[in-house]
Motif scaffolding. Structure first.
Motif, PDB file in Angstrom:
ATOM      1  N   HIS A   1     -10.367 -50.729  18.961  1.00 49.17           N
ATOM      2  CA  HIS A   1     -11.059 -51.393  20.066  1.00 49.17           C
ATOM      3  C   HIS A   1     -10.601 -50.827  21.398  1.00 49.17           C
ATOM      4  O   HIS A   1      -9.715 -49.978  21.437  1.00 49.17           O
TER       5      HIS A   1
ATOM      6  N   HIS B   1      -9.100 -52.159  24.177  1.00 52.69           N
ATOM      7  CA  HIS B   1      -7.968 -52.577  25.010  1.00 52.69           C
ATOM      8  C   HIS B   1      -7.065 -51.373  25.268  1.00 52.69           C
ATOM      9  O   HIS B   1      -6.885 -50.520  24.387  1.00 52.69           O
TER      10      HIS B   1
ATOM     11  N   HIS C   1      -4.565 -49.444  23.076  1.00 49.12           N
ATOM     12  CA  HIS C   1      -5.050 -48.723  21.895  1.00 49.12           C
ATOM     13  C   HIS C   1      -5.757 -47.419  22.248  1.00 49.12           C
ATOM     14  O   HIS C   1      -6.194 -46.692  21.353  1.00 49.12           O
TER      15      HIS C   1
ATOM     16  N   HIS D   1     -12.144 -60.375  18.561  1.00 49.20           N
ATOM     17  CA  HIS D   1     -11.039 -60.090  19.490  1.00 49.20           C
ATOM     18  C   HIS D   1     -11.567 -59.264  20.656  1.00 49.20           C
ATOM     19  O   HIS D   1     -11.137 -59.430  21.797  1.00 49.20           O
TER      20      HIS D   1
ATOM     21  N   ASP E   1      -6.335 -55.316  16.126  1.00 52.24           N
ATOM     22  CA  ASP E   1      -5.867 -56.621  16.606  1.00 52.24           C
ATOM     23  C   ASP E   1      -6.701 -57.762  16.020  1.00 52.24           C
ATOM     24  O   ASP E   1      -6.475 -58.927  16.340  1.00 52.24           O
TER      25      ASP E   1
END
Ligand SMILES: [Zn+2]
Ligand SMILES: [Zn+2]
Length: 330
Positions: A121, A123, A126, A180, A199
């Motif tokens: 993802h 964020h 990452h 998430h 996550d």
């Protein structure tokens, strides 16, 4: 078909080795560097590499380098390599991610195996390492916003459908798991039976941005793994200690961490865990689930309520003083 031949074929099919037996084995026997309370006094290597097997590597950024201490996964096929996530640190001087990954790829400098970088993802913890790969030849980086993800993997009916990445004699399946994060993906390696859940599912806090999407993702992934052999579920972080208690947030020291791998059984229990989520903050067993935005709103509303009460109290006090003064003057 003759009955005898049919019977023989049936027996042959029954005796065929199960898909479980065909999974490439690997080792999870690793002690992750714990970081330190005083990182200056106890410096540690910024990046740790654990070979799960000769074609599969688990990389972890040290808690002293980033409090997120994220995990990344490198899978080698015969024609391509795949890096899942690029971690929290962009500066190559602080985090030798690209140089380490390139050193793990077979082939000499000019003829390295091509590398594809994908993410669980978007964020920053990452994908910040993407920056280190930008100038390198034969490296492709897939974007993390929903439009990029849908287009690159060809998801026509997001979040339904399963995409495939062909690494050459190694297929990785890609399953949408929003909740998430809107474009969250989970990856399943058919060769090792490893599931990389980012996550969305990990030994730590389950931060849920969209509860309905997350519950649907849990059911989708449960349906997906029920048809497939699974060796370990590997997430993006470890945020629990060995007793299942949450490690303090923002710390640079992770002593006695919970093991990284989670089991198929753990994952199959996720829909039941999420069923207990009240949309703001809930706990179930080792899992803490919360919606960060709603928690912030609630915190903000609490602060405003306290300020209002203080204001009202001060006003009442001033009024009482004034009326006393008026009484004395009268
Ligand atoms: Zn995240
Ligand atoms: Zn994360």
């Amino acid at each position: 078909m003759k009955p005898l031949l049919y019977a023989l074929l049936s027996v042959g099919l029954l005796l065929a080795p199960s898909a479980h037996a065909q999974l490439a084995a690997g080792s999870m026997a690793v002690q992750w560097n714990p970081g330190a309370e005083d990182c200056a006094a106890h410096p540690q290597p910024p990046l740790q590499v654990h070979p799960y097997n000769a074609q599969t590597f688990i990389l972890r950024e040290n808690p002293c380098s980033t409090e997120e201490a994220p995990f990344m996964y490198l899978l080698l096929g015969s024609s391509k390599a795949l890096l899942i996530d690029s971690g929290d640190v962009a500066d190559a001087k602080l985090m030798p991610l690209a140089s380490t990954v390139m050193s793990l790829l077979p082939g000499e400098a000019a003829a390295k195996l091509p590398l594809l970088i994908v993410h669980t993802h978007g964020h920053l913890d990452h994908r910040s390492g993407d920056a280190q790969f930008q100038q390198l030849a034969h490296v492709d980086v897939v974007g993390t916003d929903l439009a990029h993800v849908r287009q690159y993997f060809g998801f026509k009916d997001w979040p339904n459908g399963v995409a495939q990445i062909d690494l050459g004699d190694r297929i990785v399946e890609v399953v949408p798991t929003p909740g998430h994060y809107p474009s969250h993906l989970t990856y399943y390696d058919r060769t090792t039976g490893l599931l990389f859940s980012g996550d969305f599912f990990m030994p730590g806090r389950l931060i849920i941005d969209d509860a309905e999407a997350d519950k649907a993702s849990a059911q989708r992934i449960v349906d997906f793994v029920s048809q497939r052999p699974l060796s370990y579920v590997l997430g993006g972080h470890i945020e629990l200690d060995a007793d299942g208690q949450n490690l303090p947030m923002g710390g640079s020291y992770h002593p006695h961490e919970h093991p990284l791998p989670m089991s198929k059984q753990d994952l199959l229990g996720l829909p039941a865990v999420l069923a207990h989520f009240n949309g703001i903050y809930s706990t179930d067993g080792i899992f803490v689930m919360y919606n960060q935005t709603r928690m912030l709103w609630l915190f903000g509303a609490g602060v405003i309520a306290v300020l209002l009460l203080i204001g009202l109290g001060v006003r009442a006090l001033l009024r009482r003083r004034n009326s006393r003064r008026l009484l004395r003057a009268g």
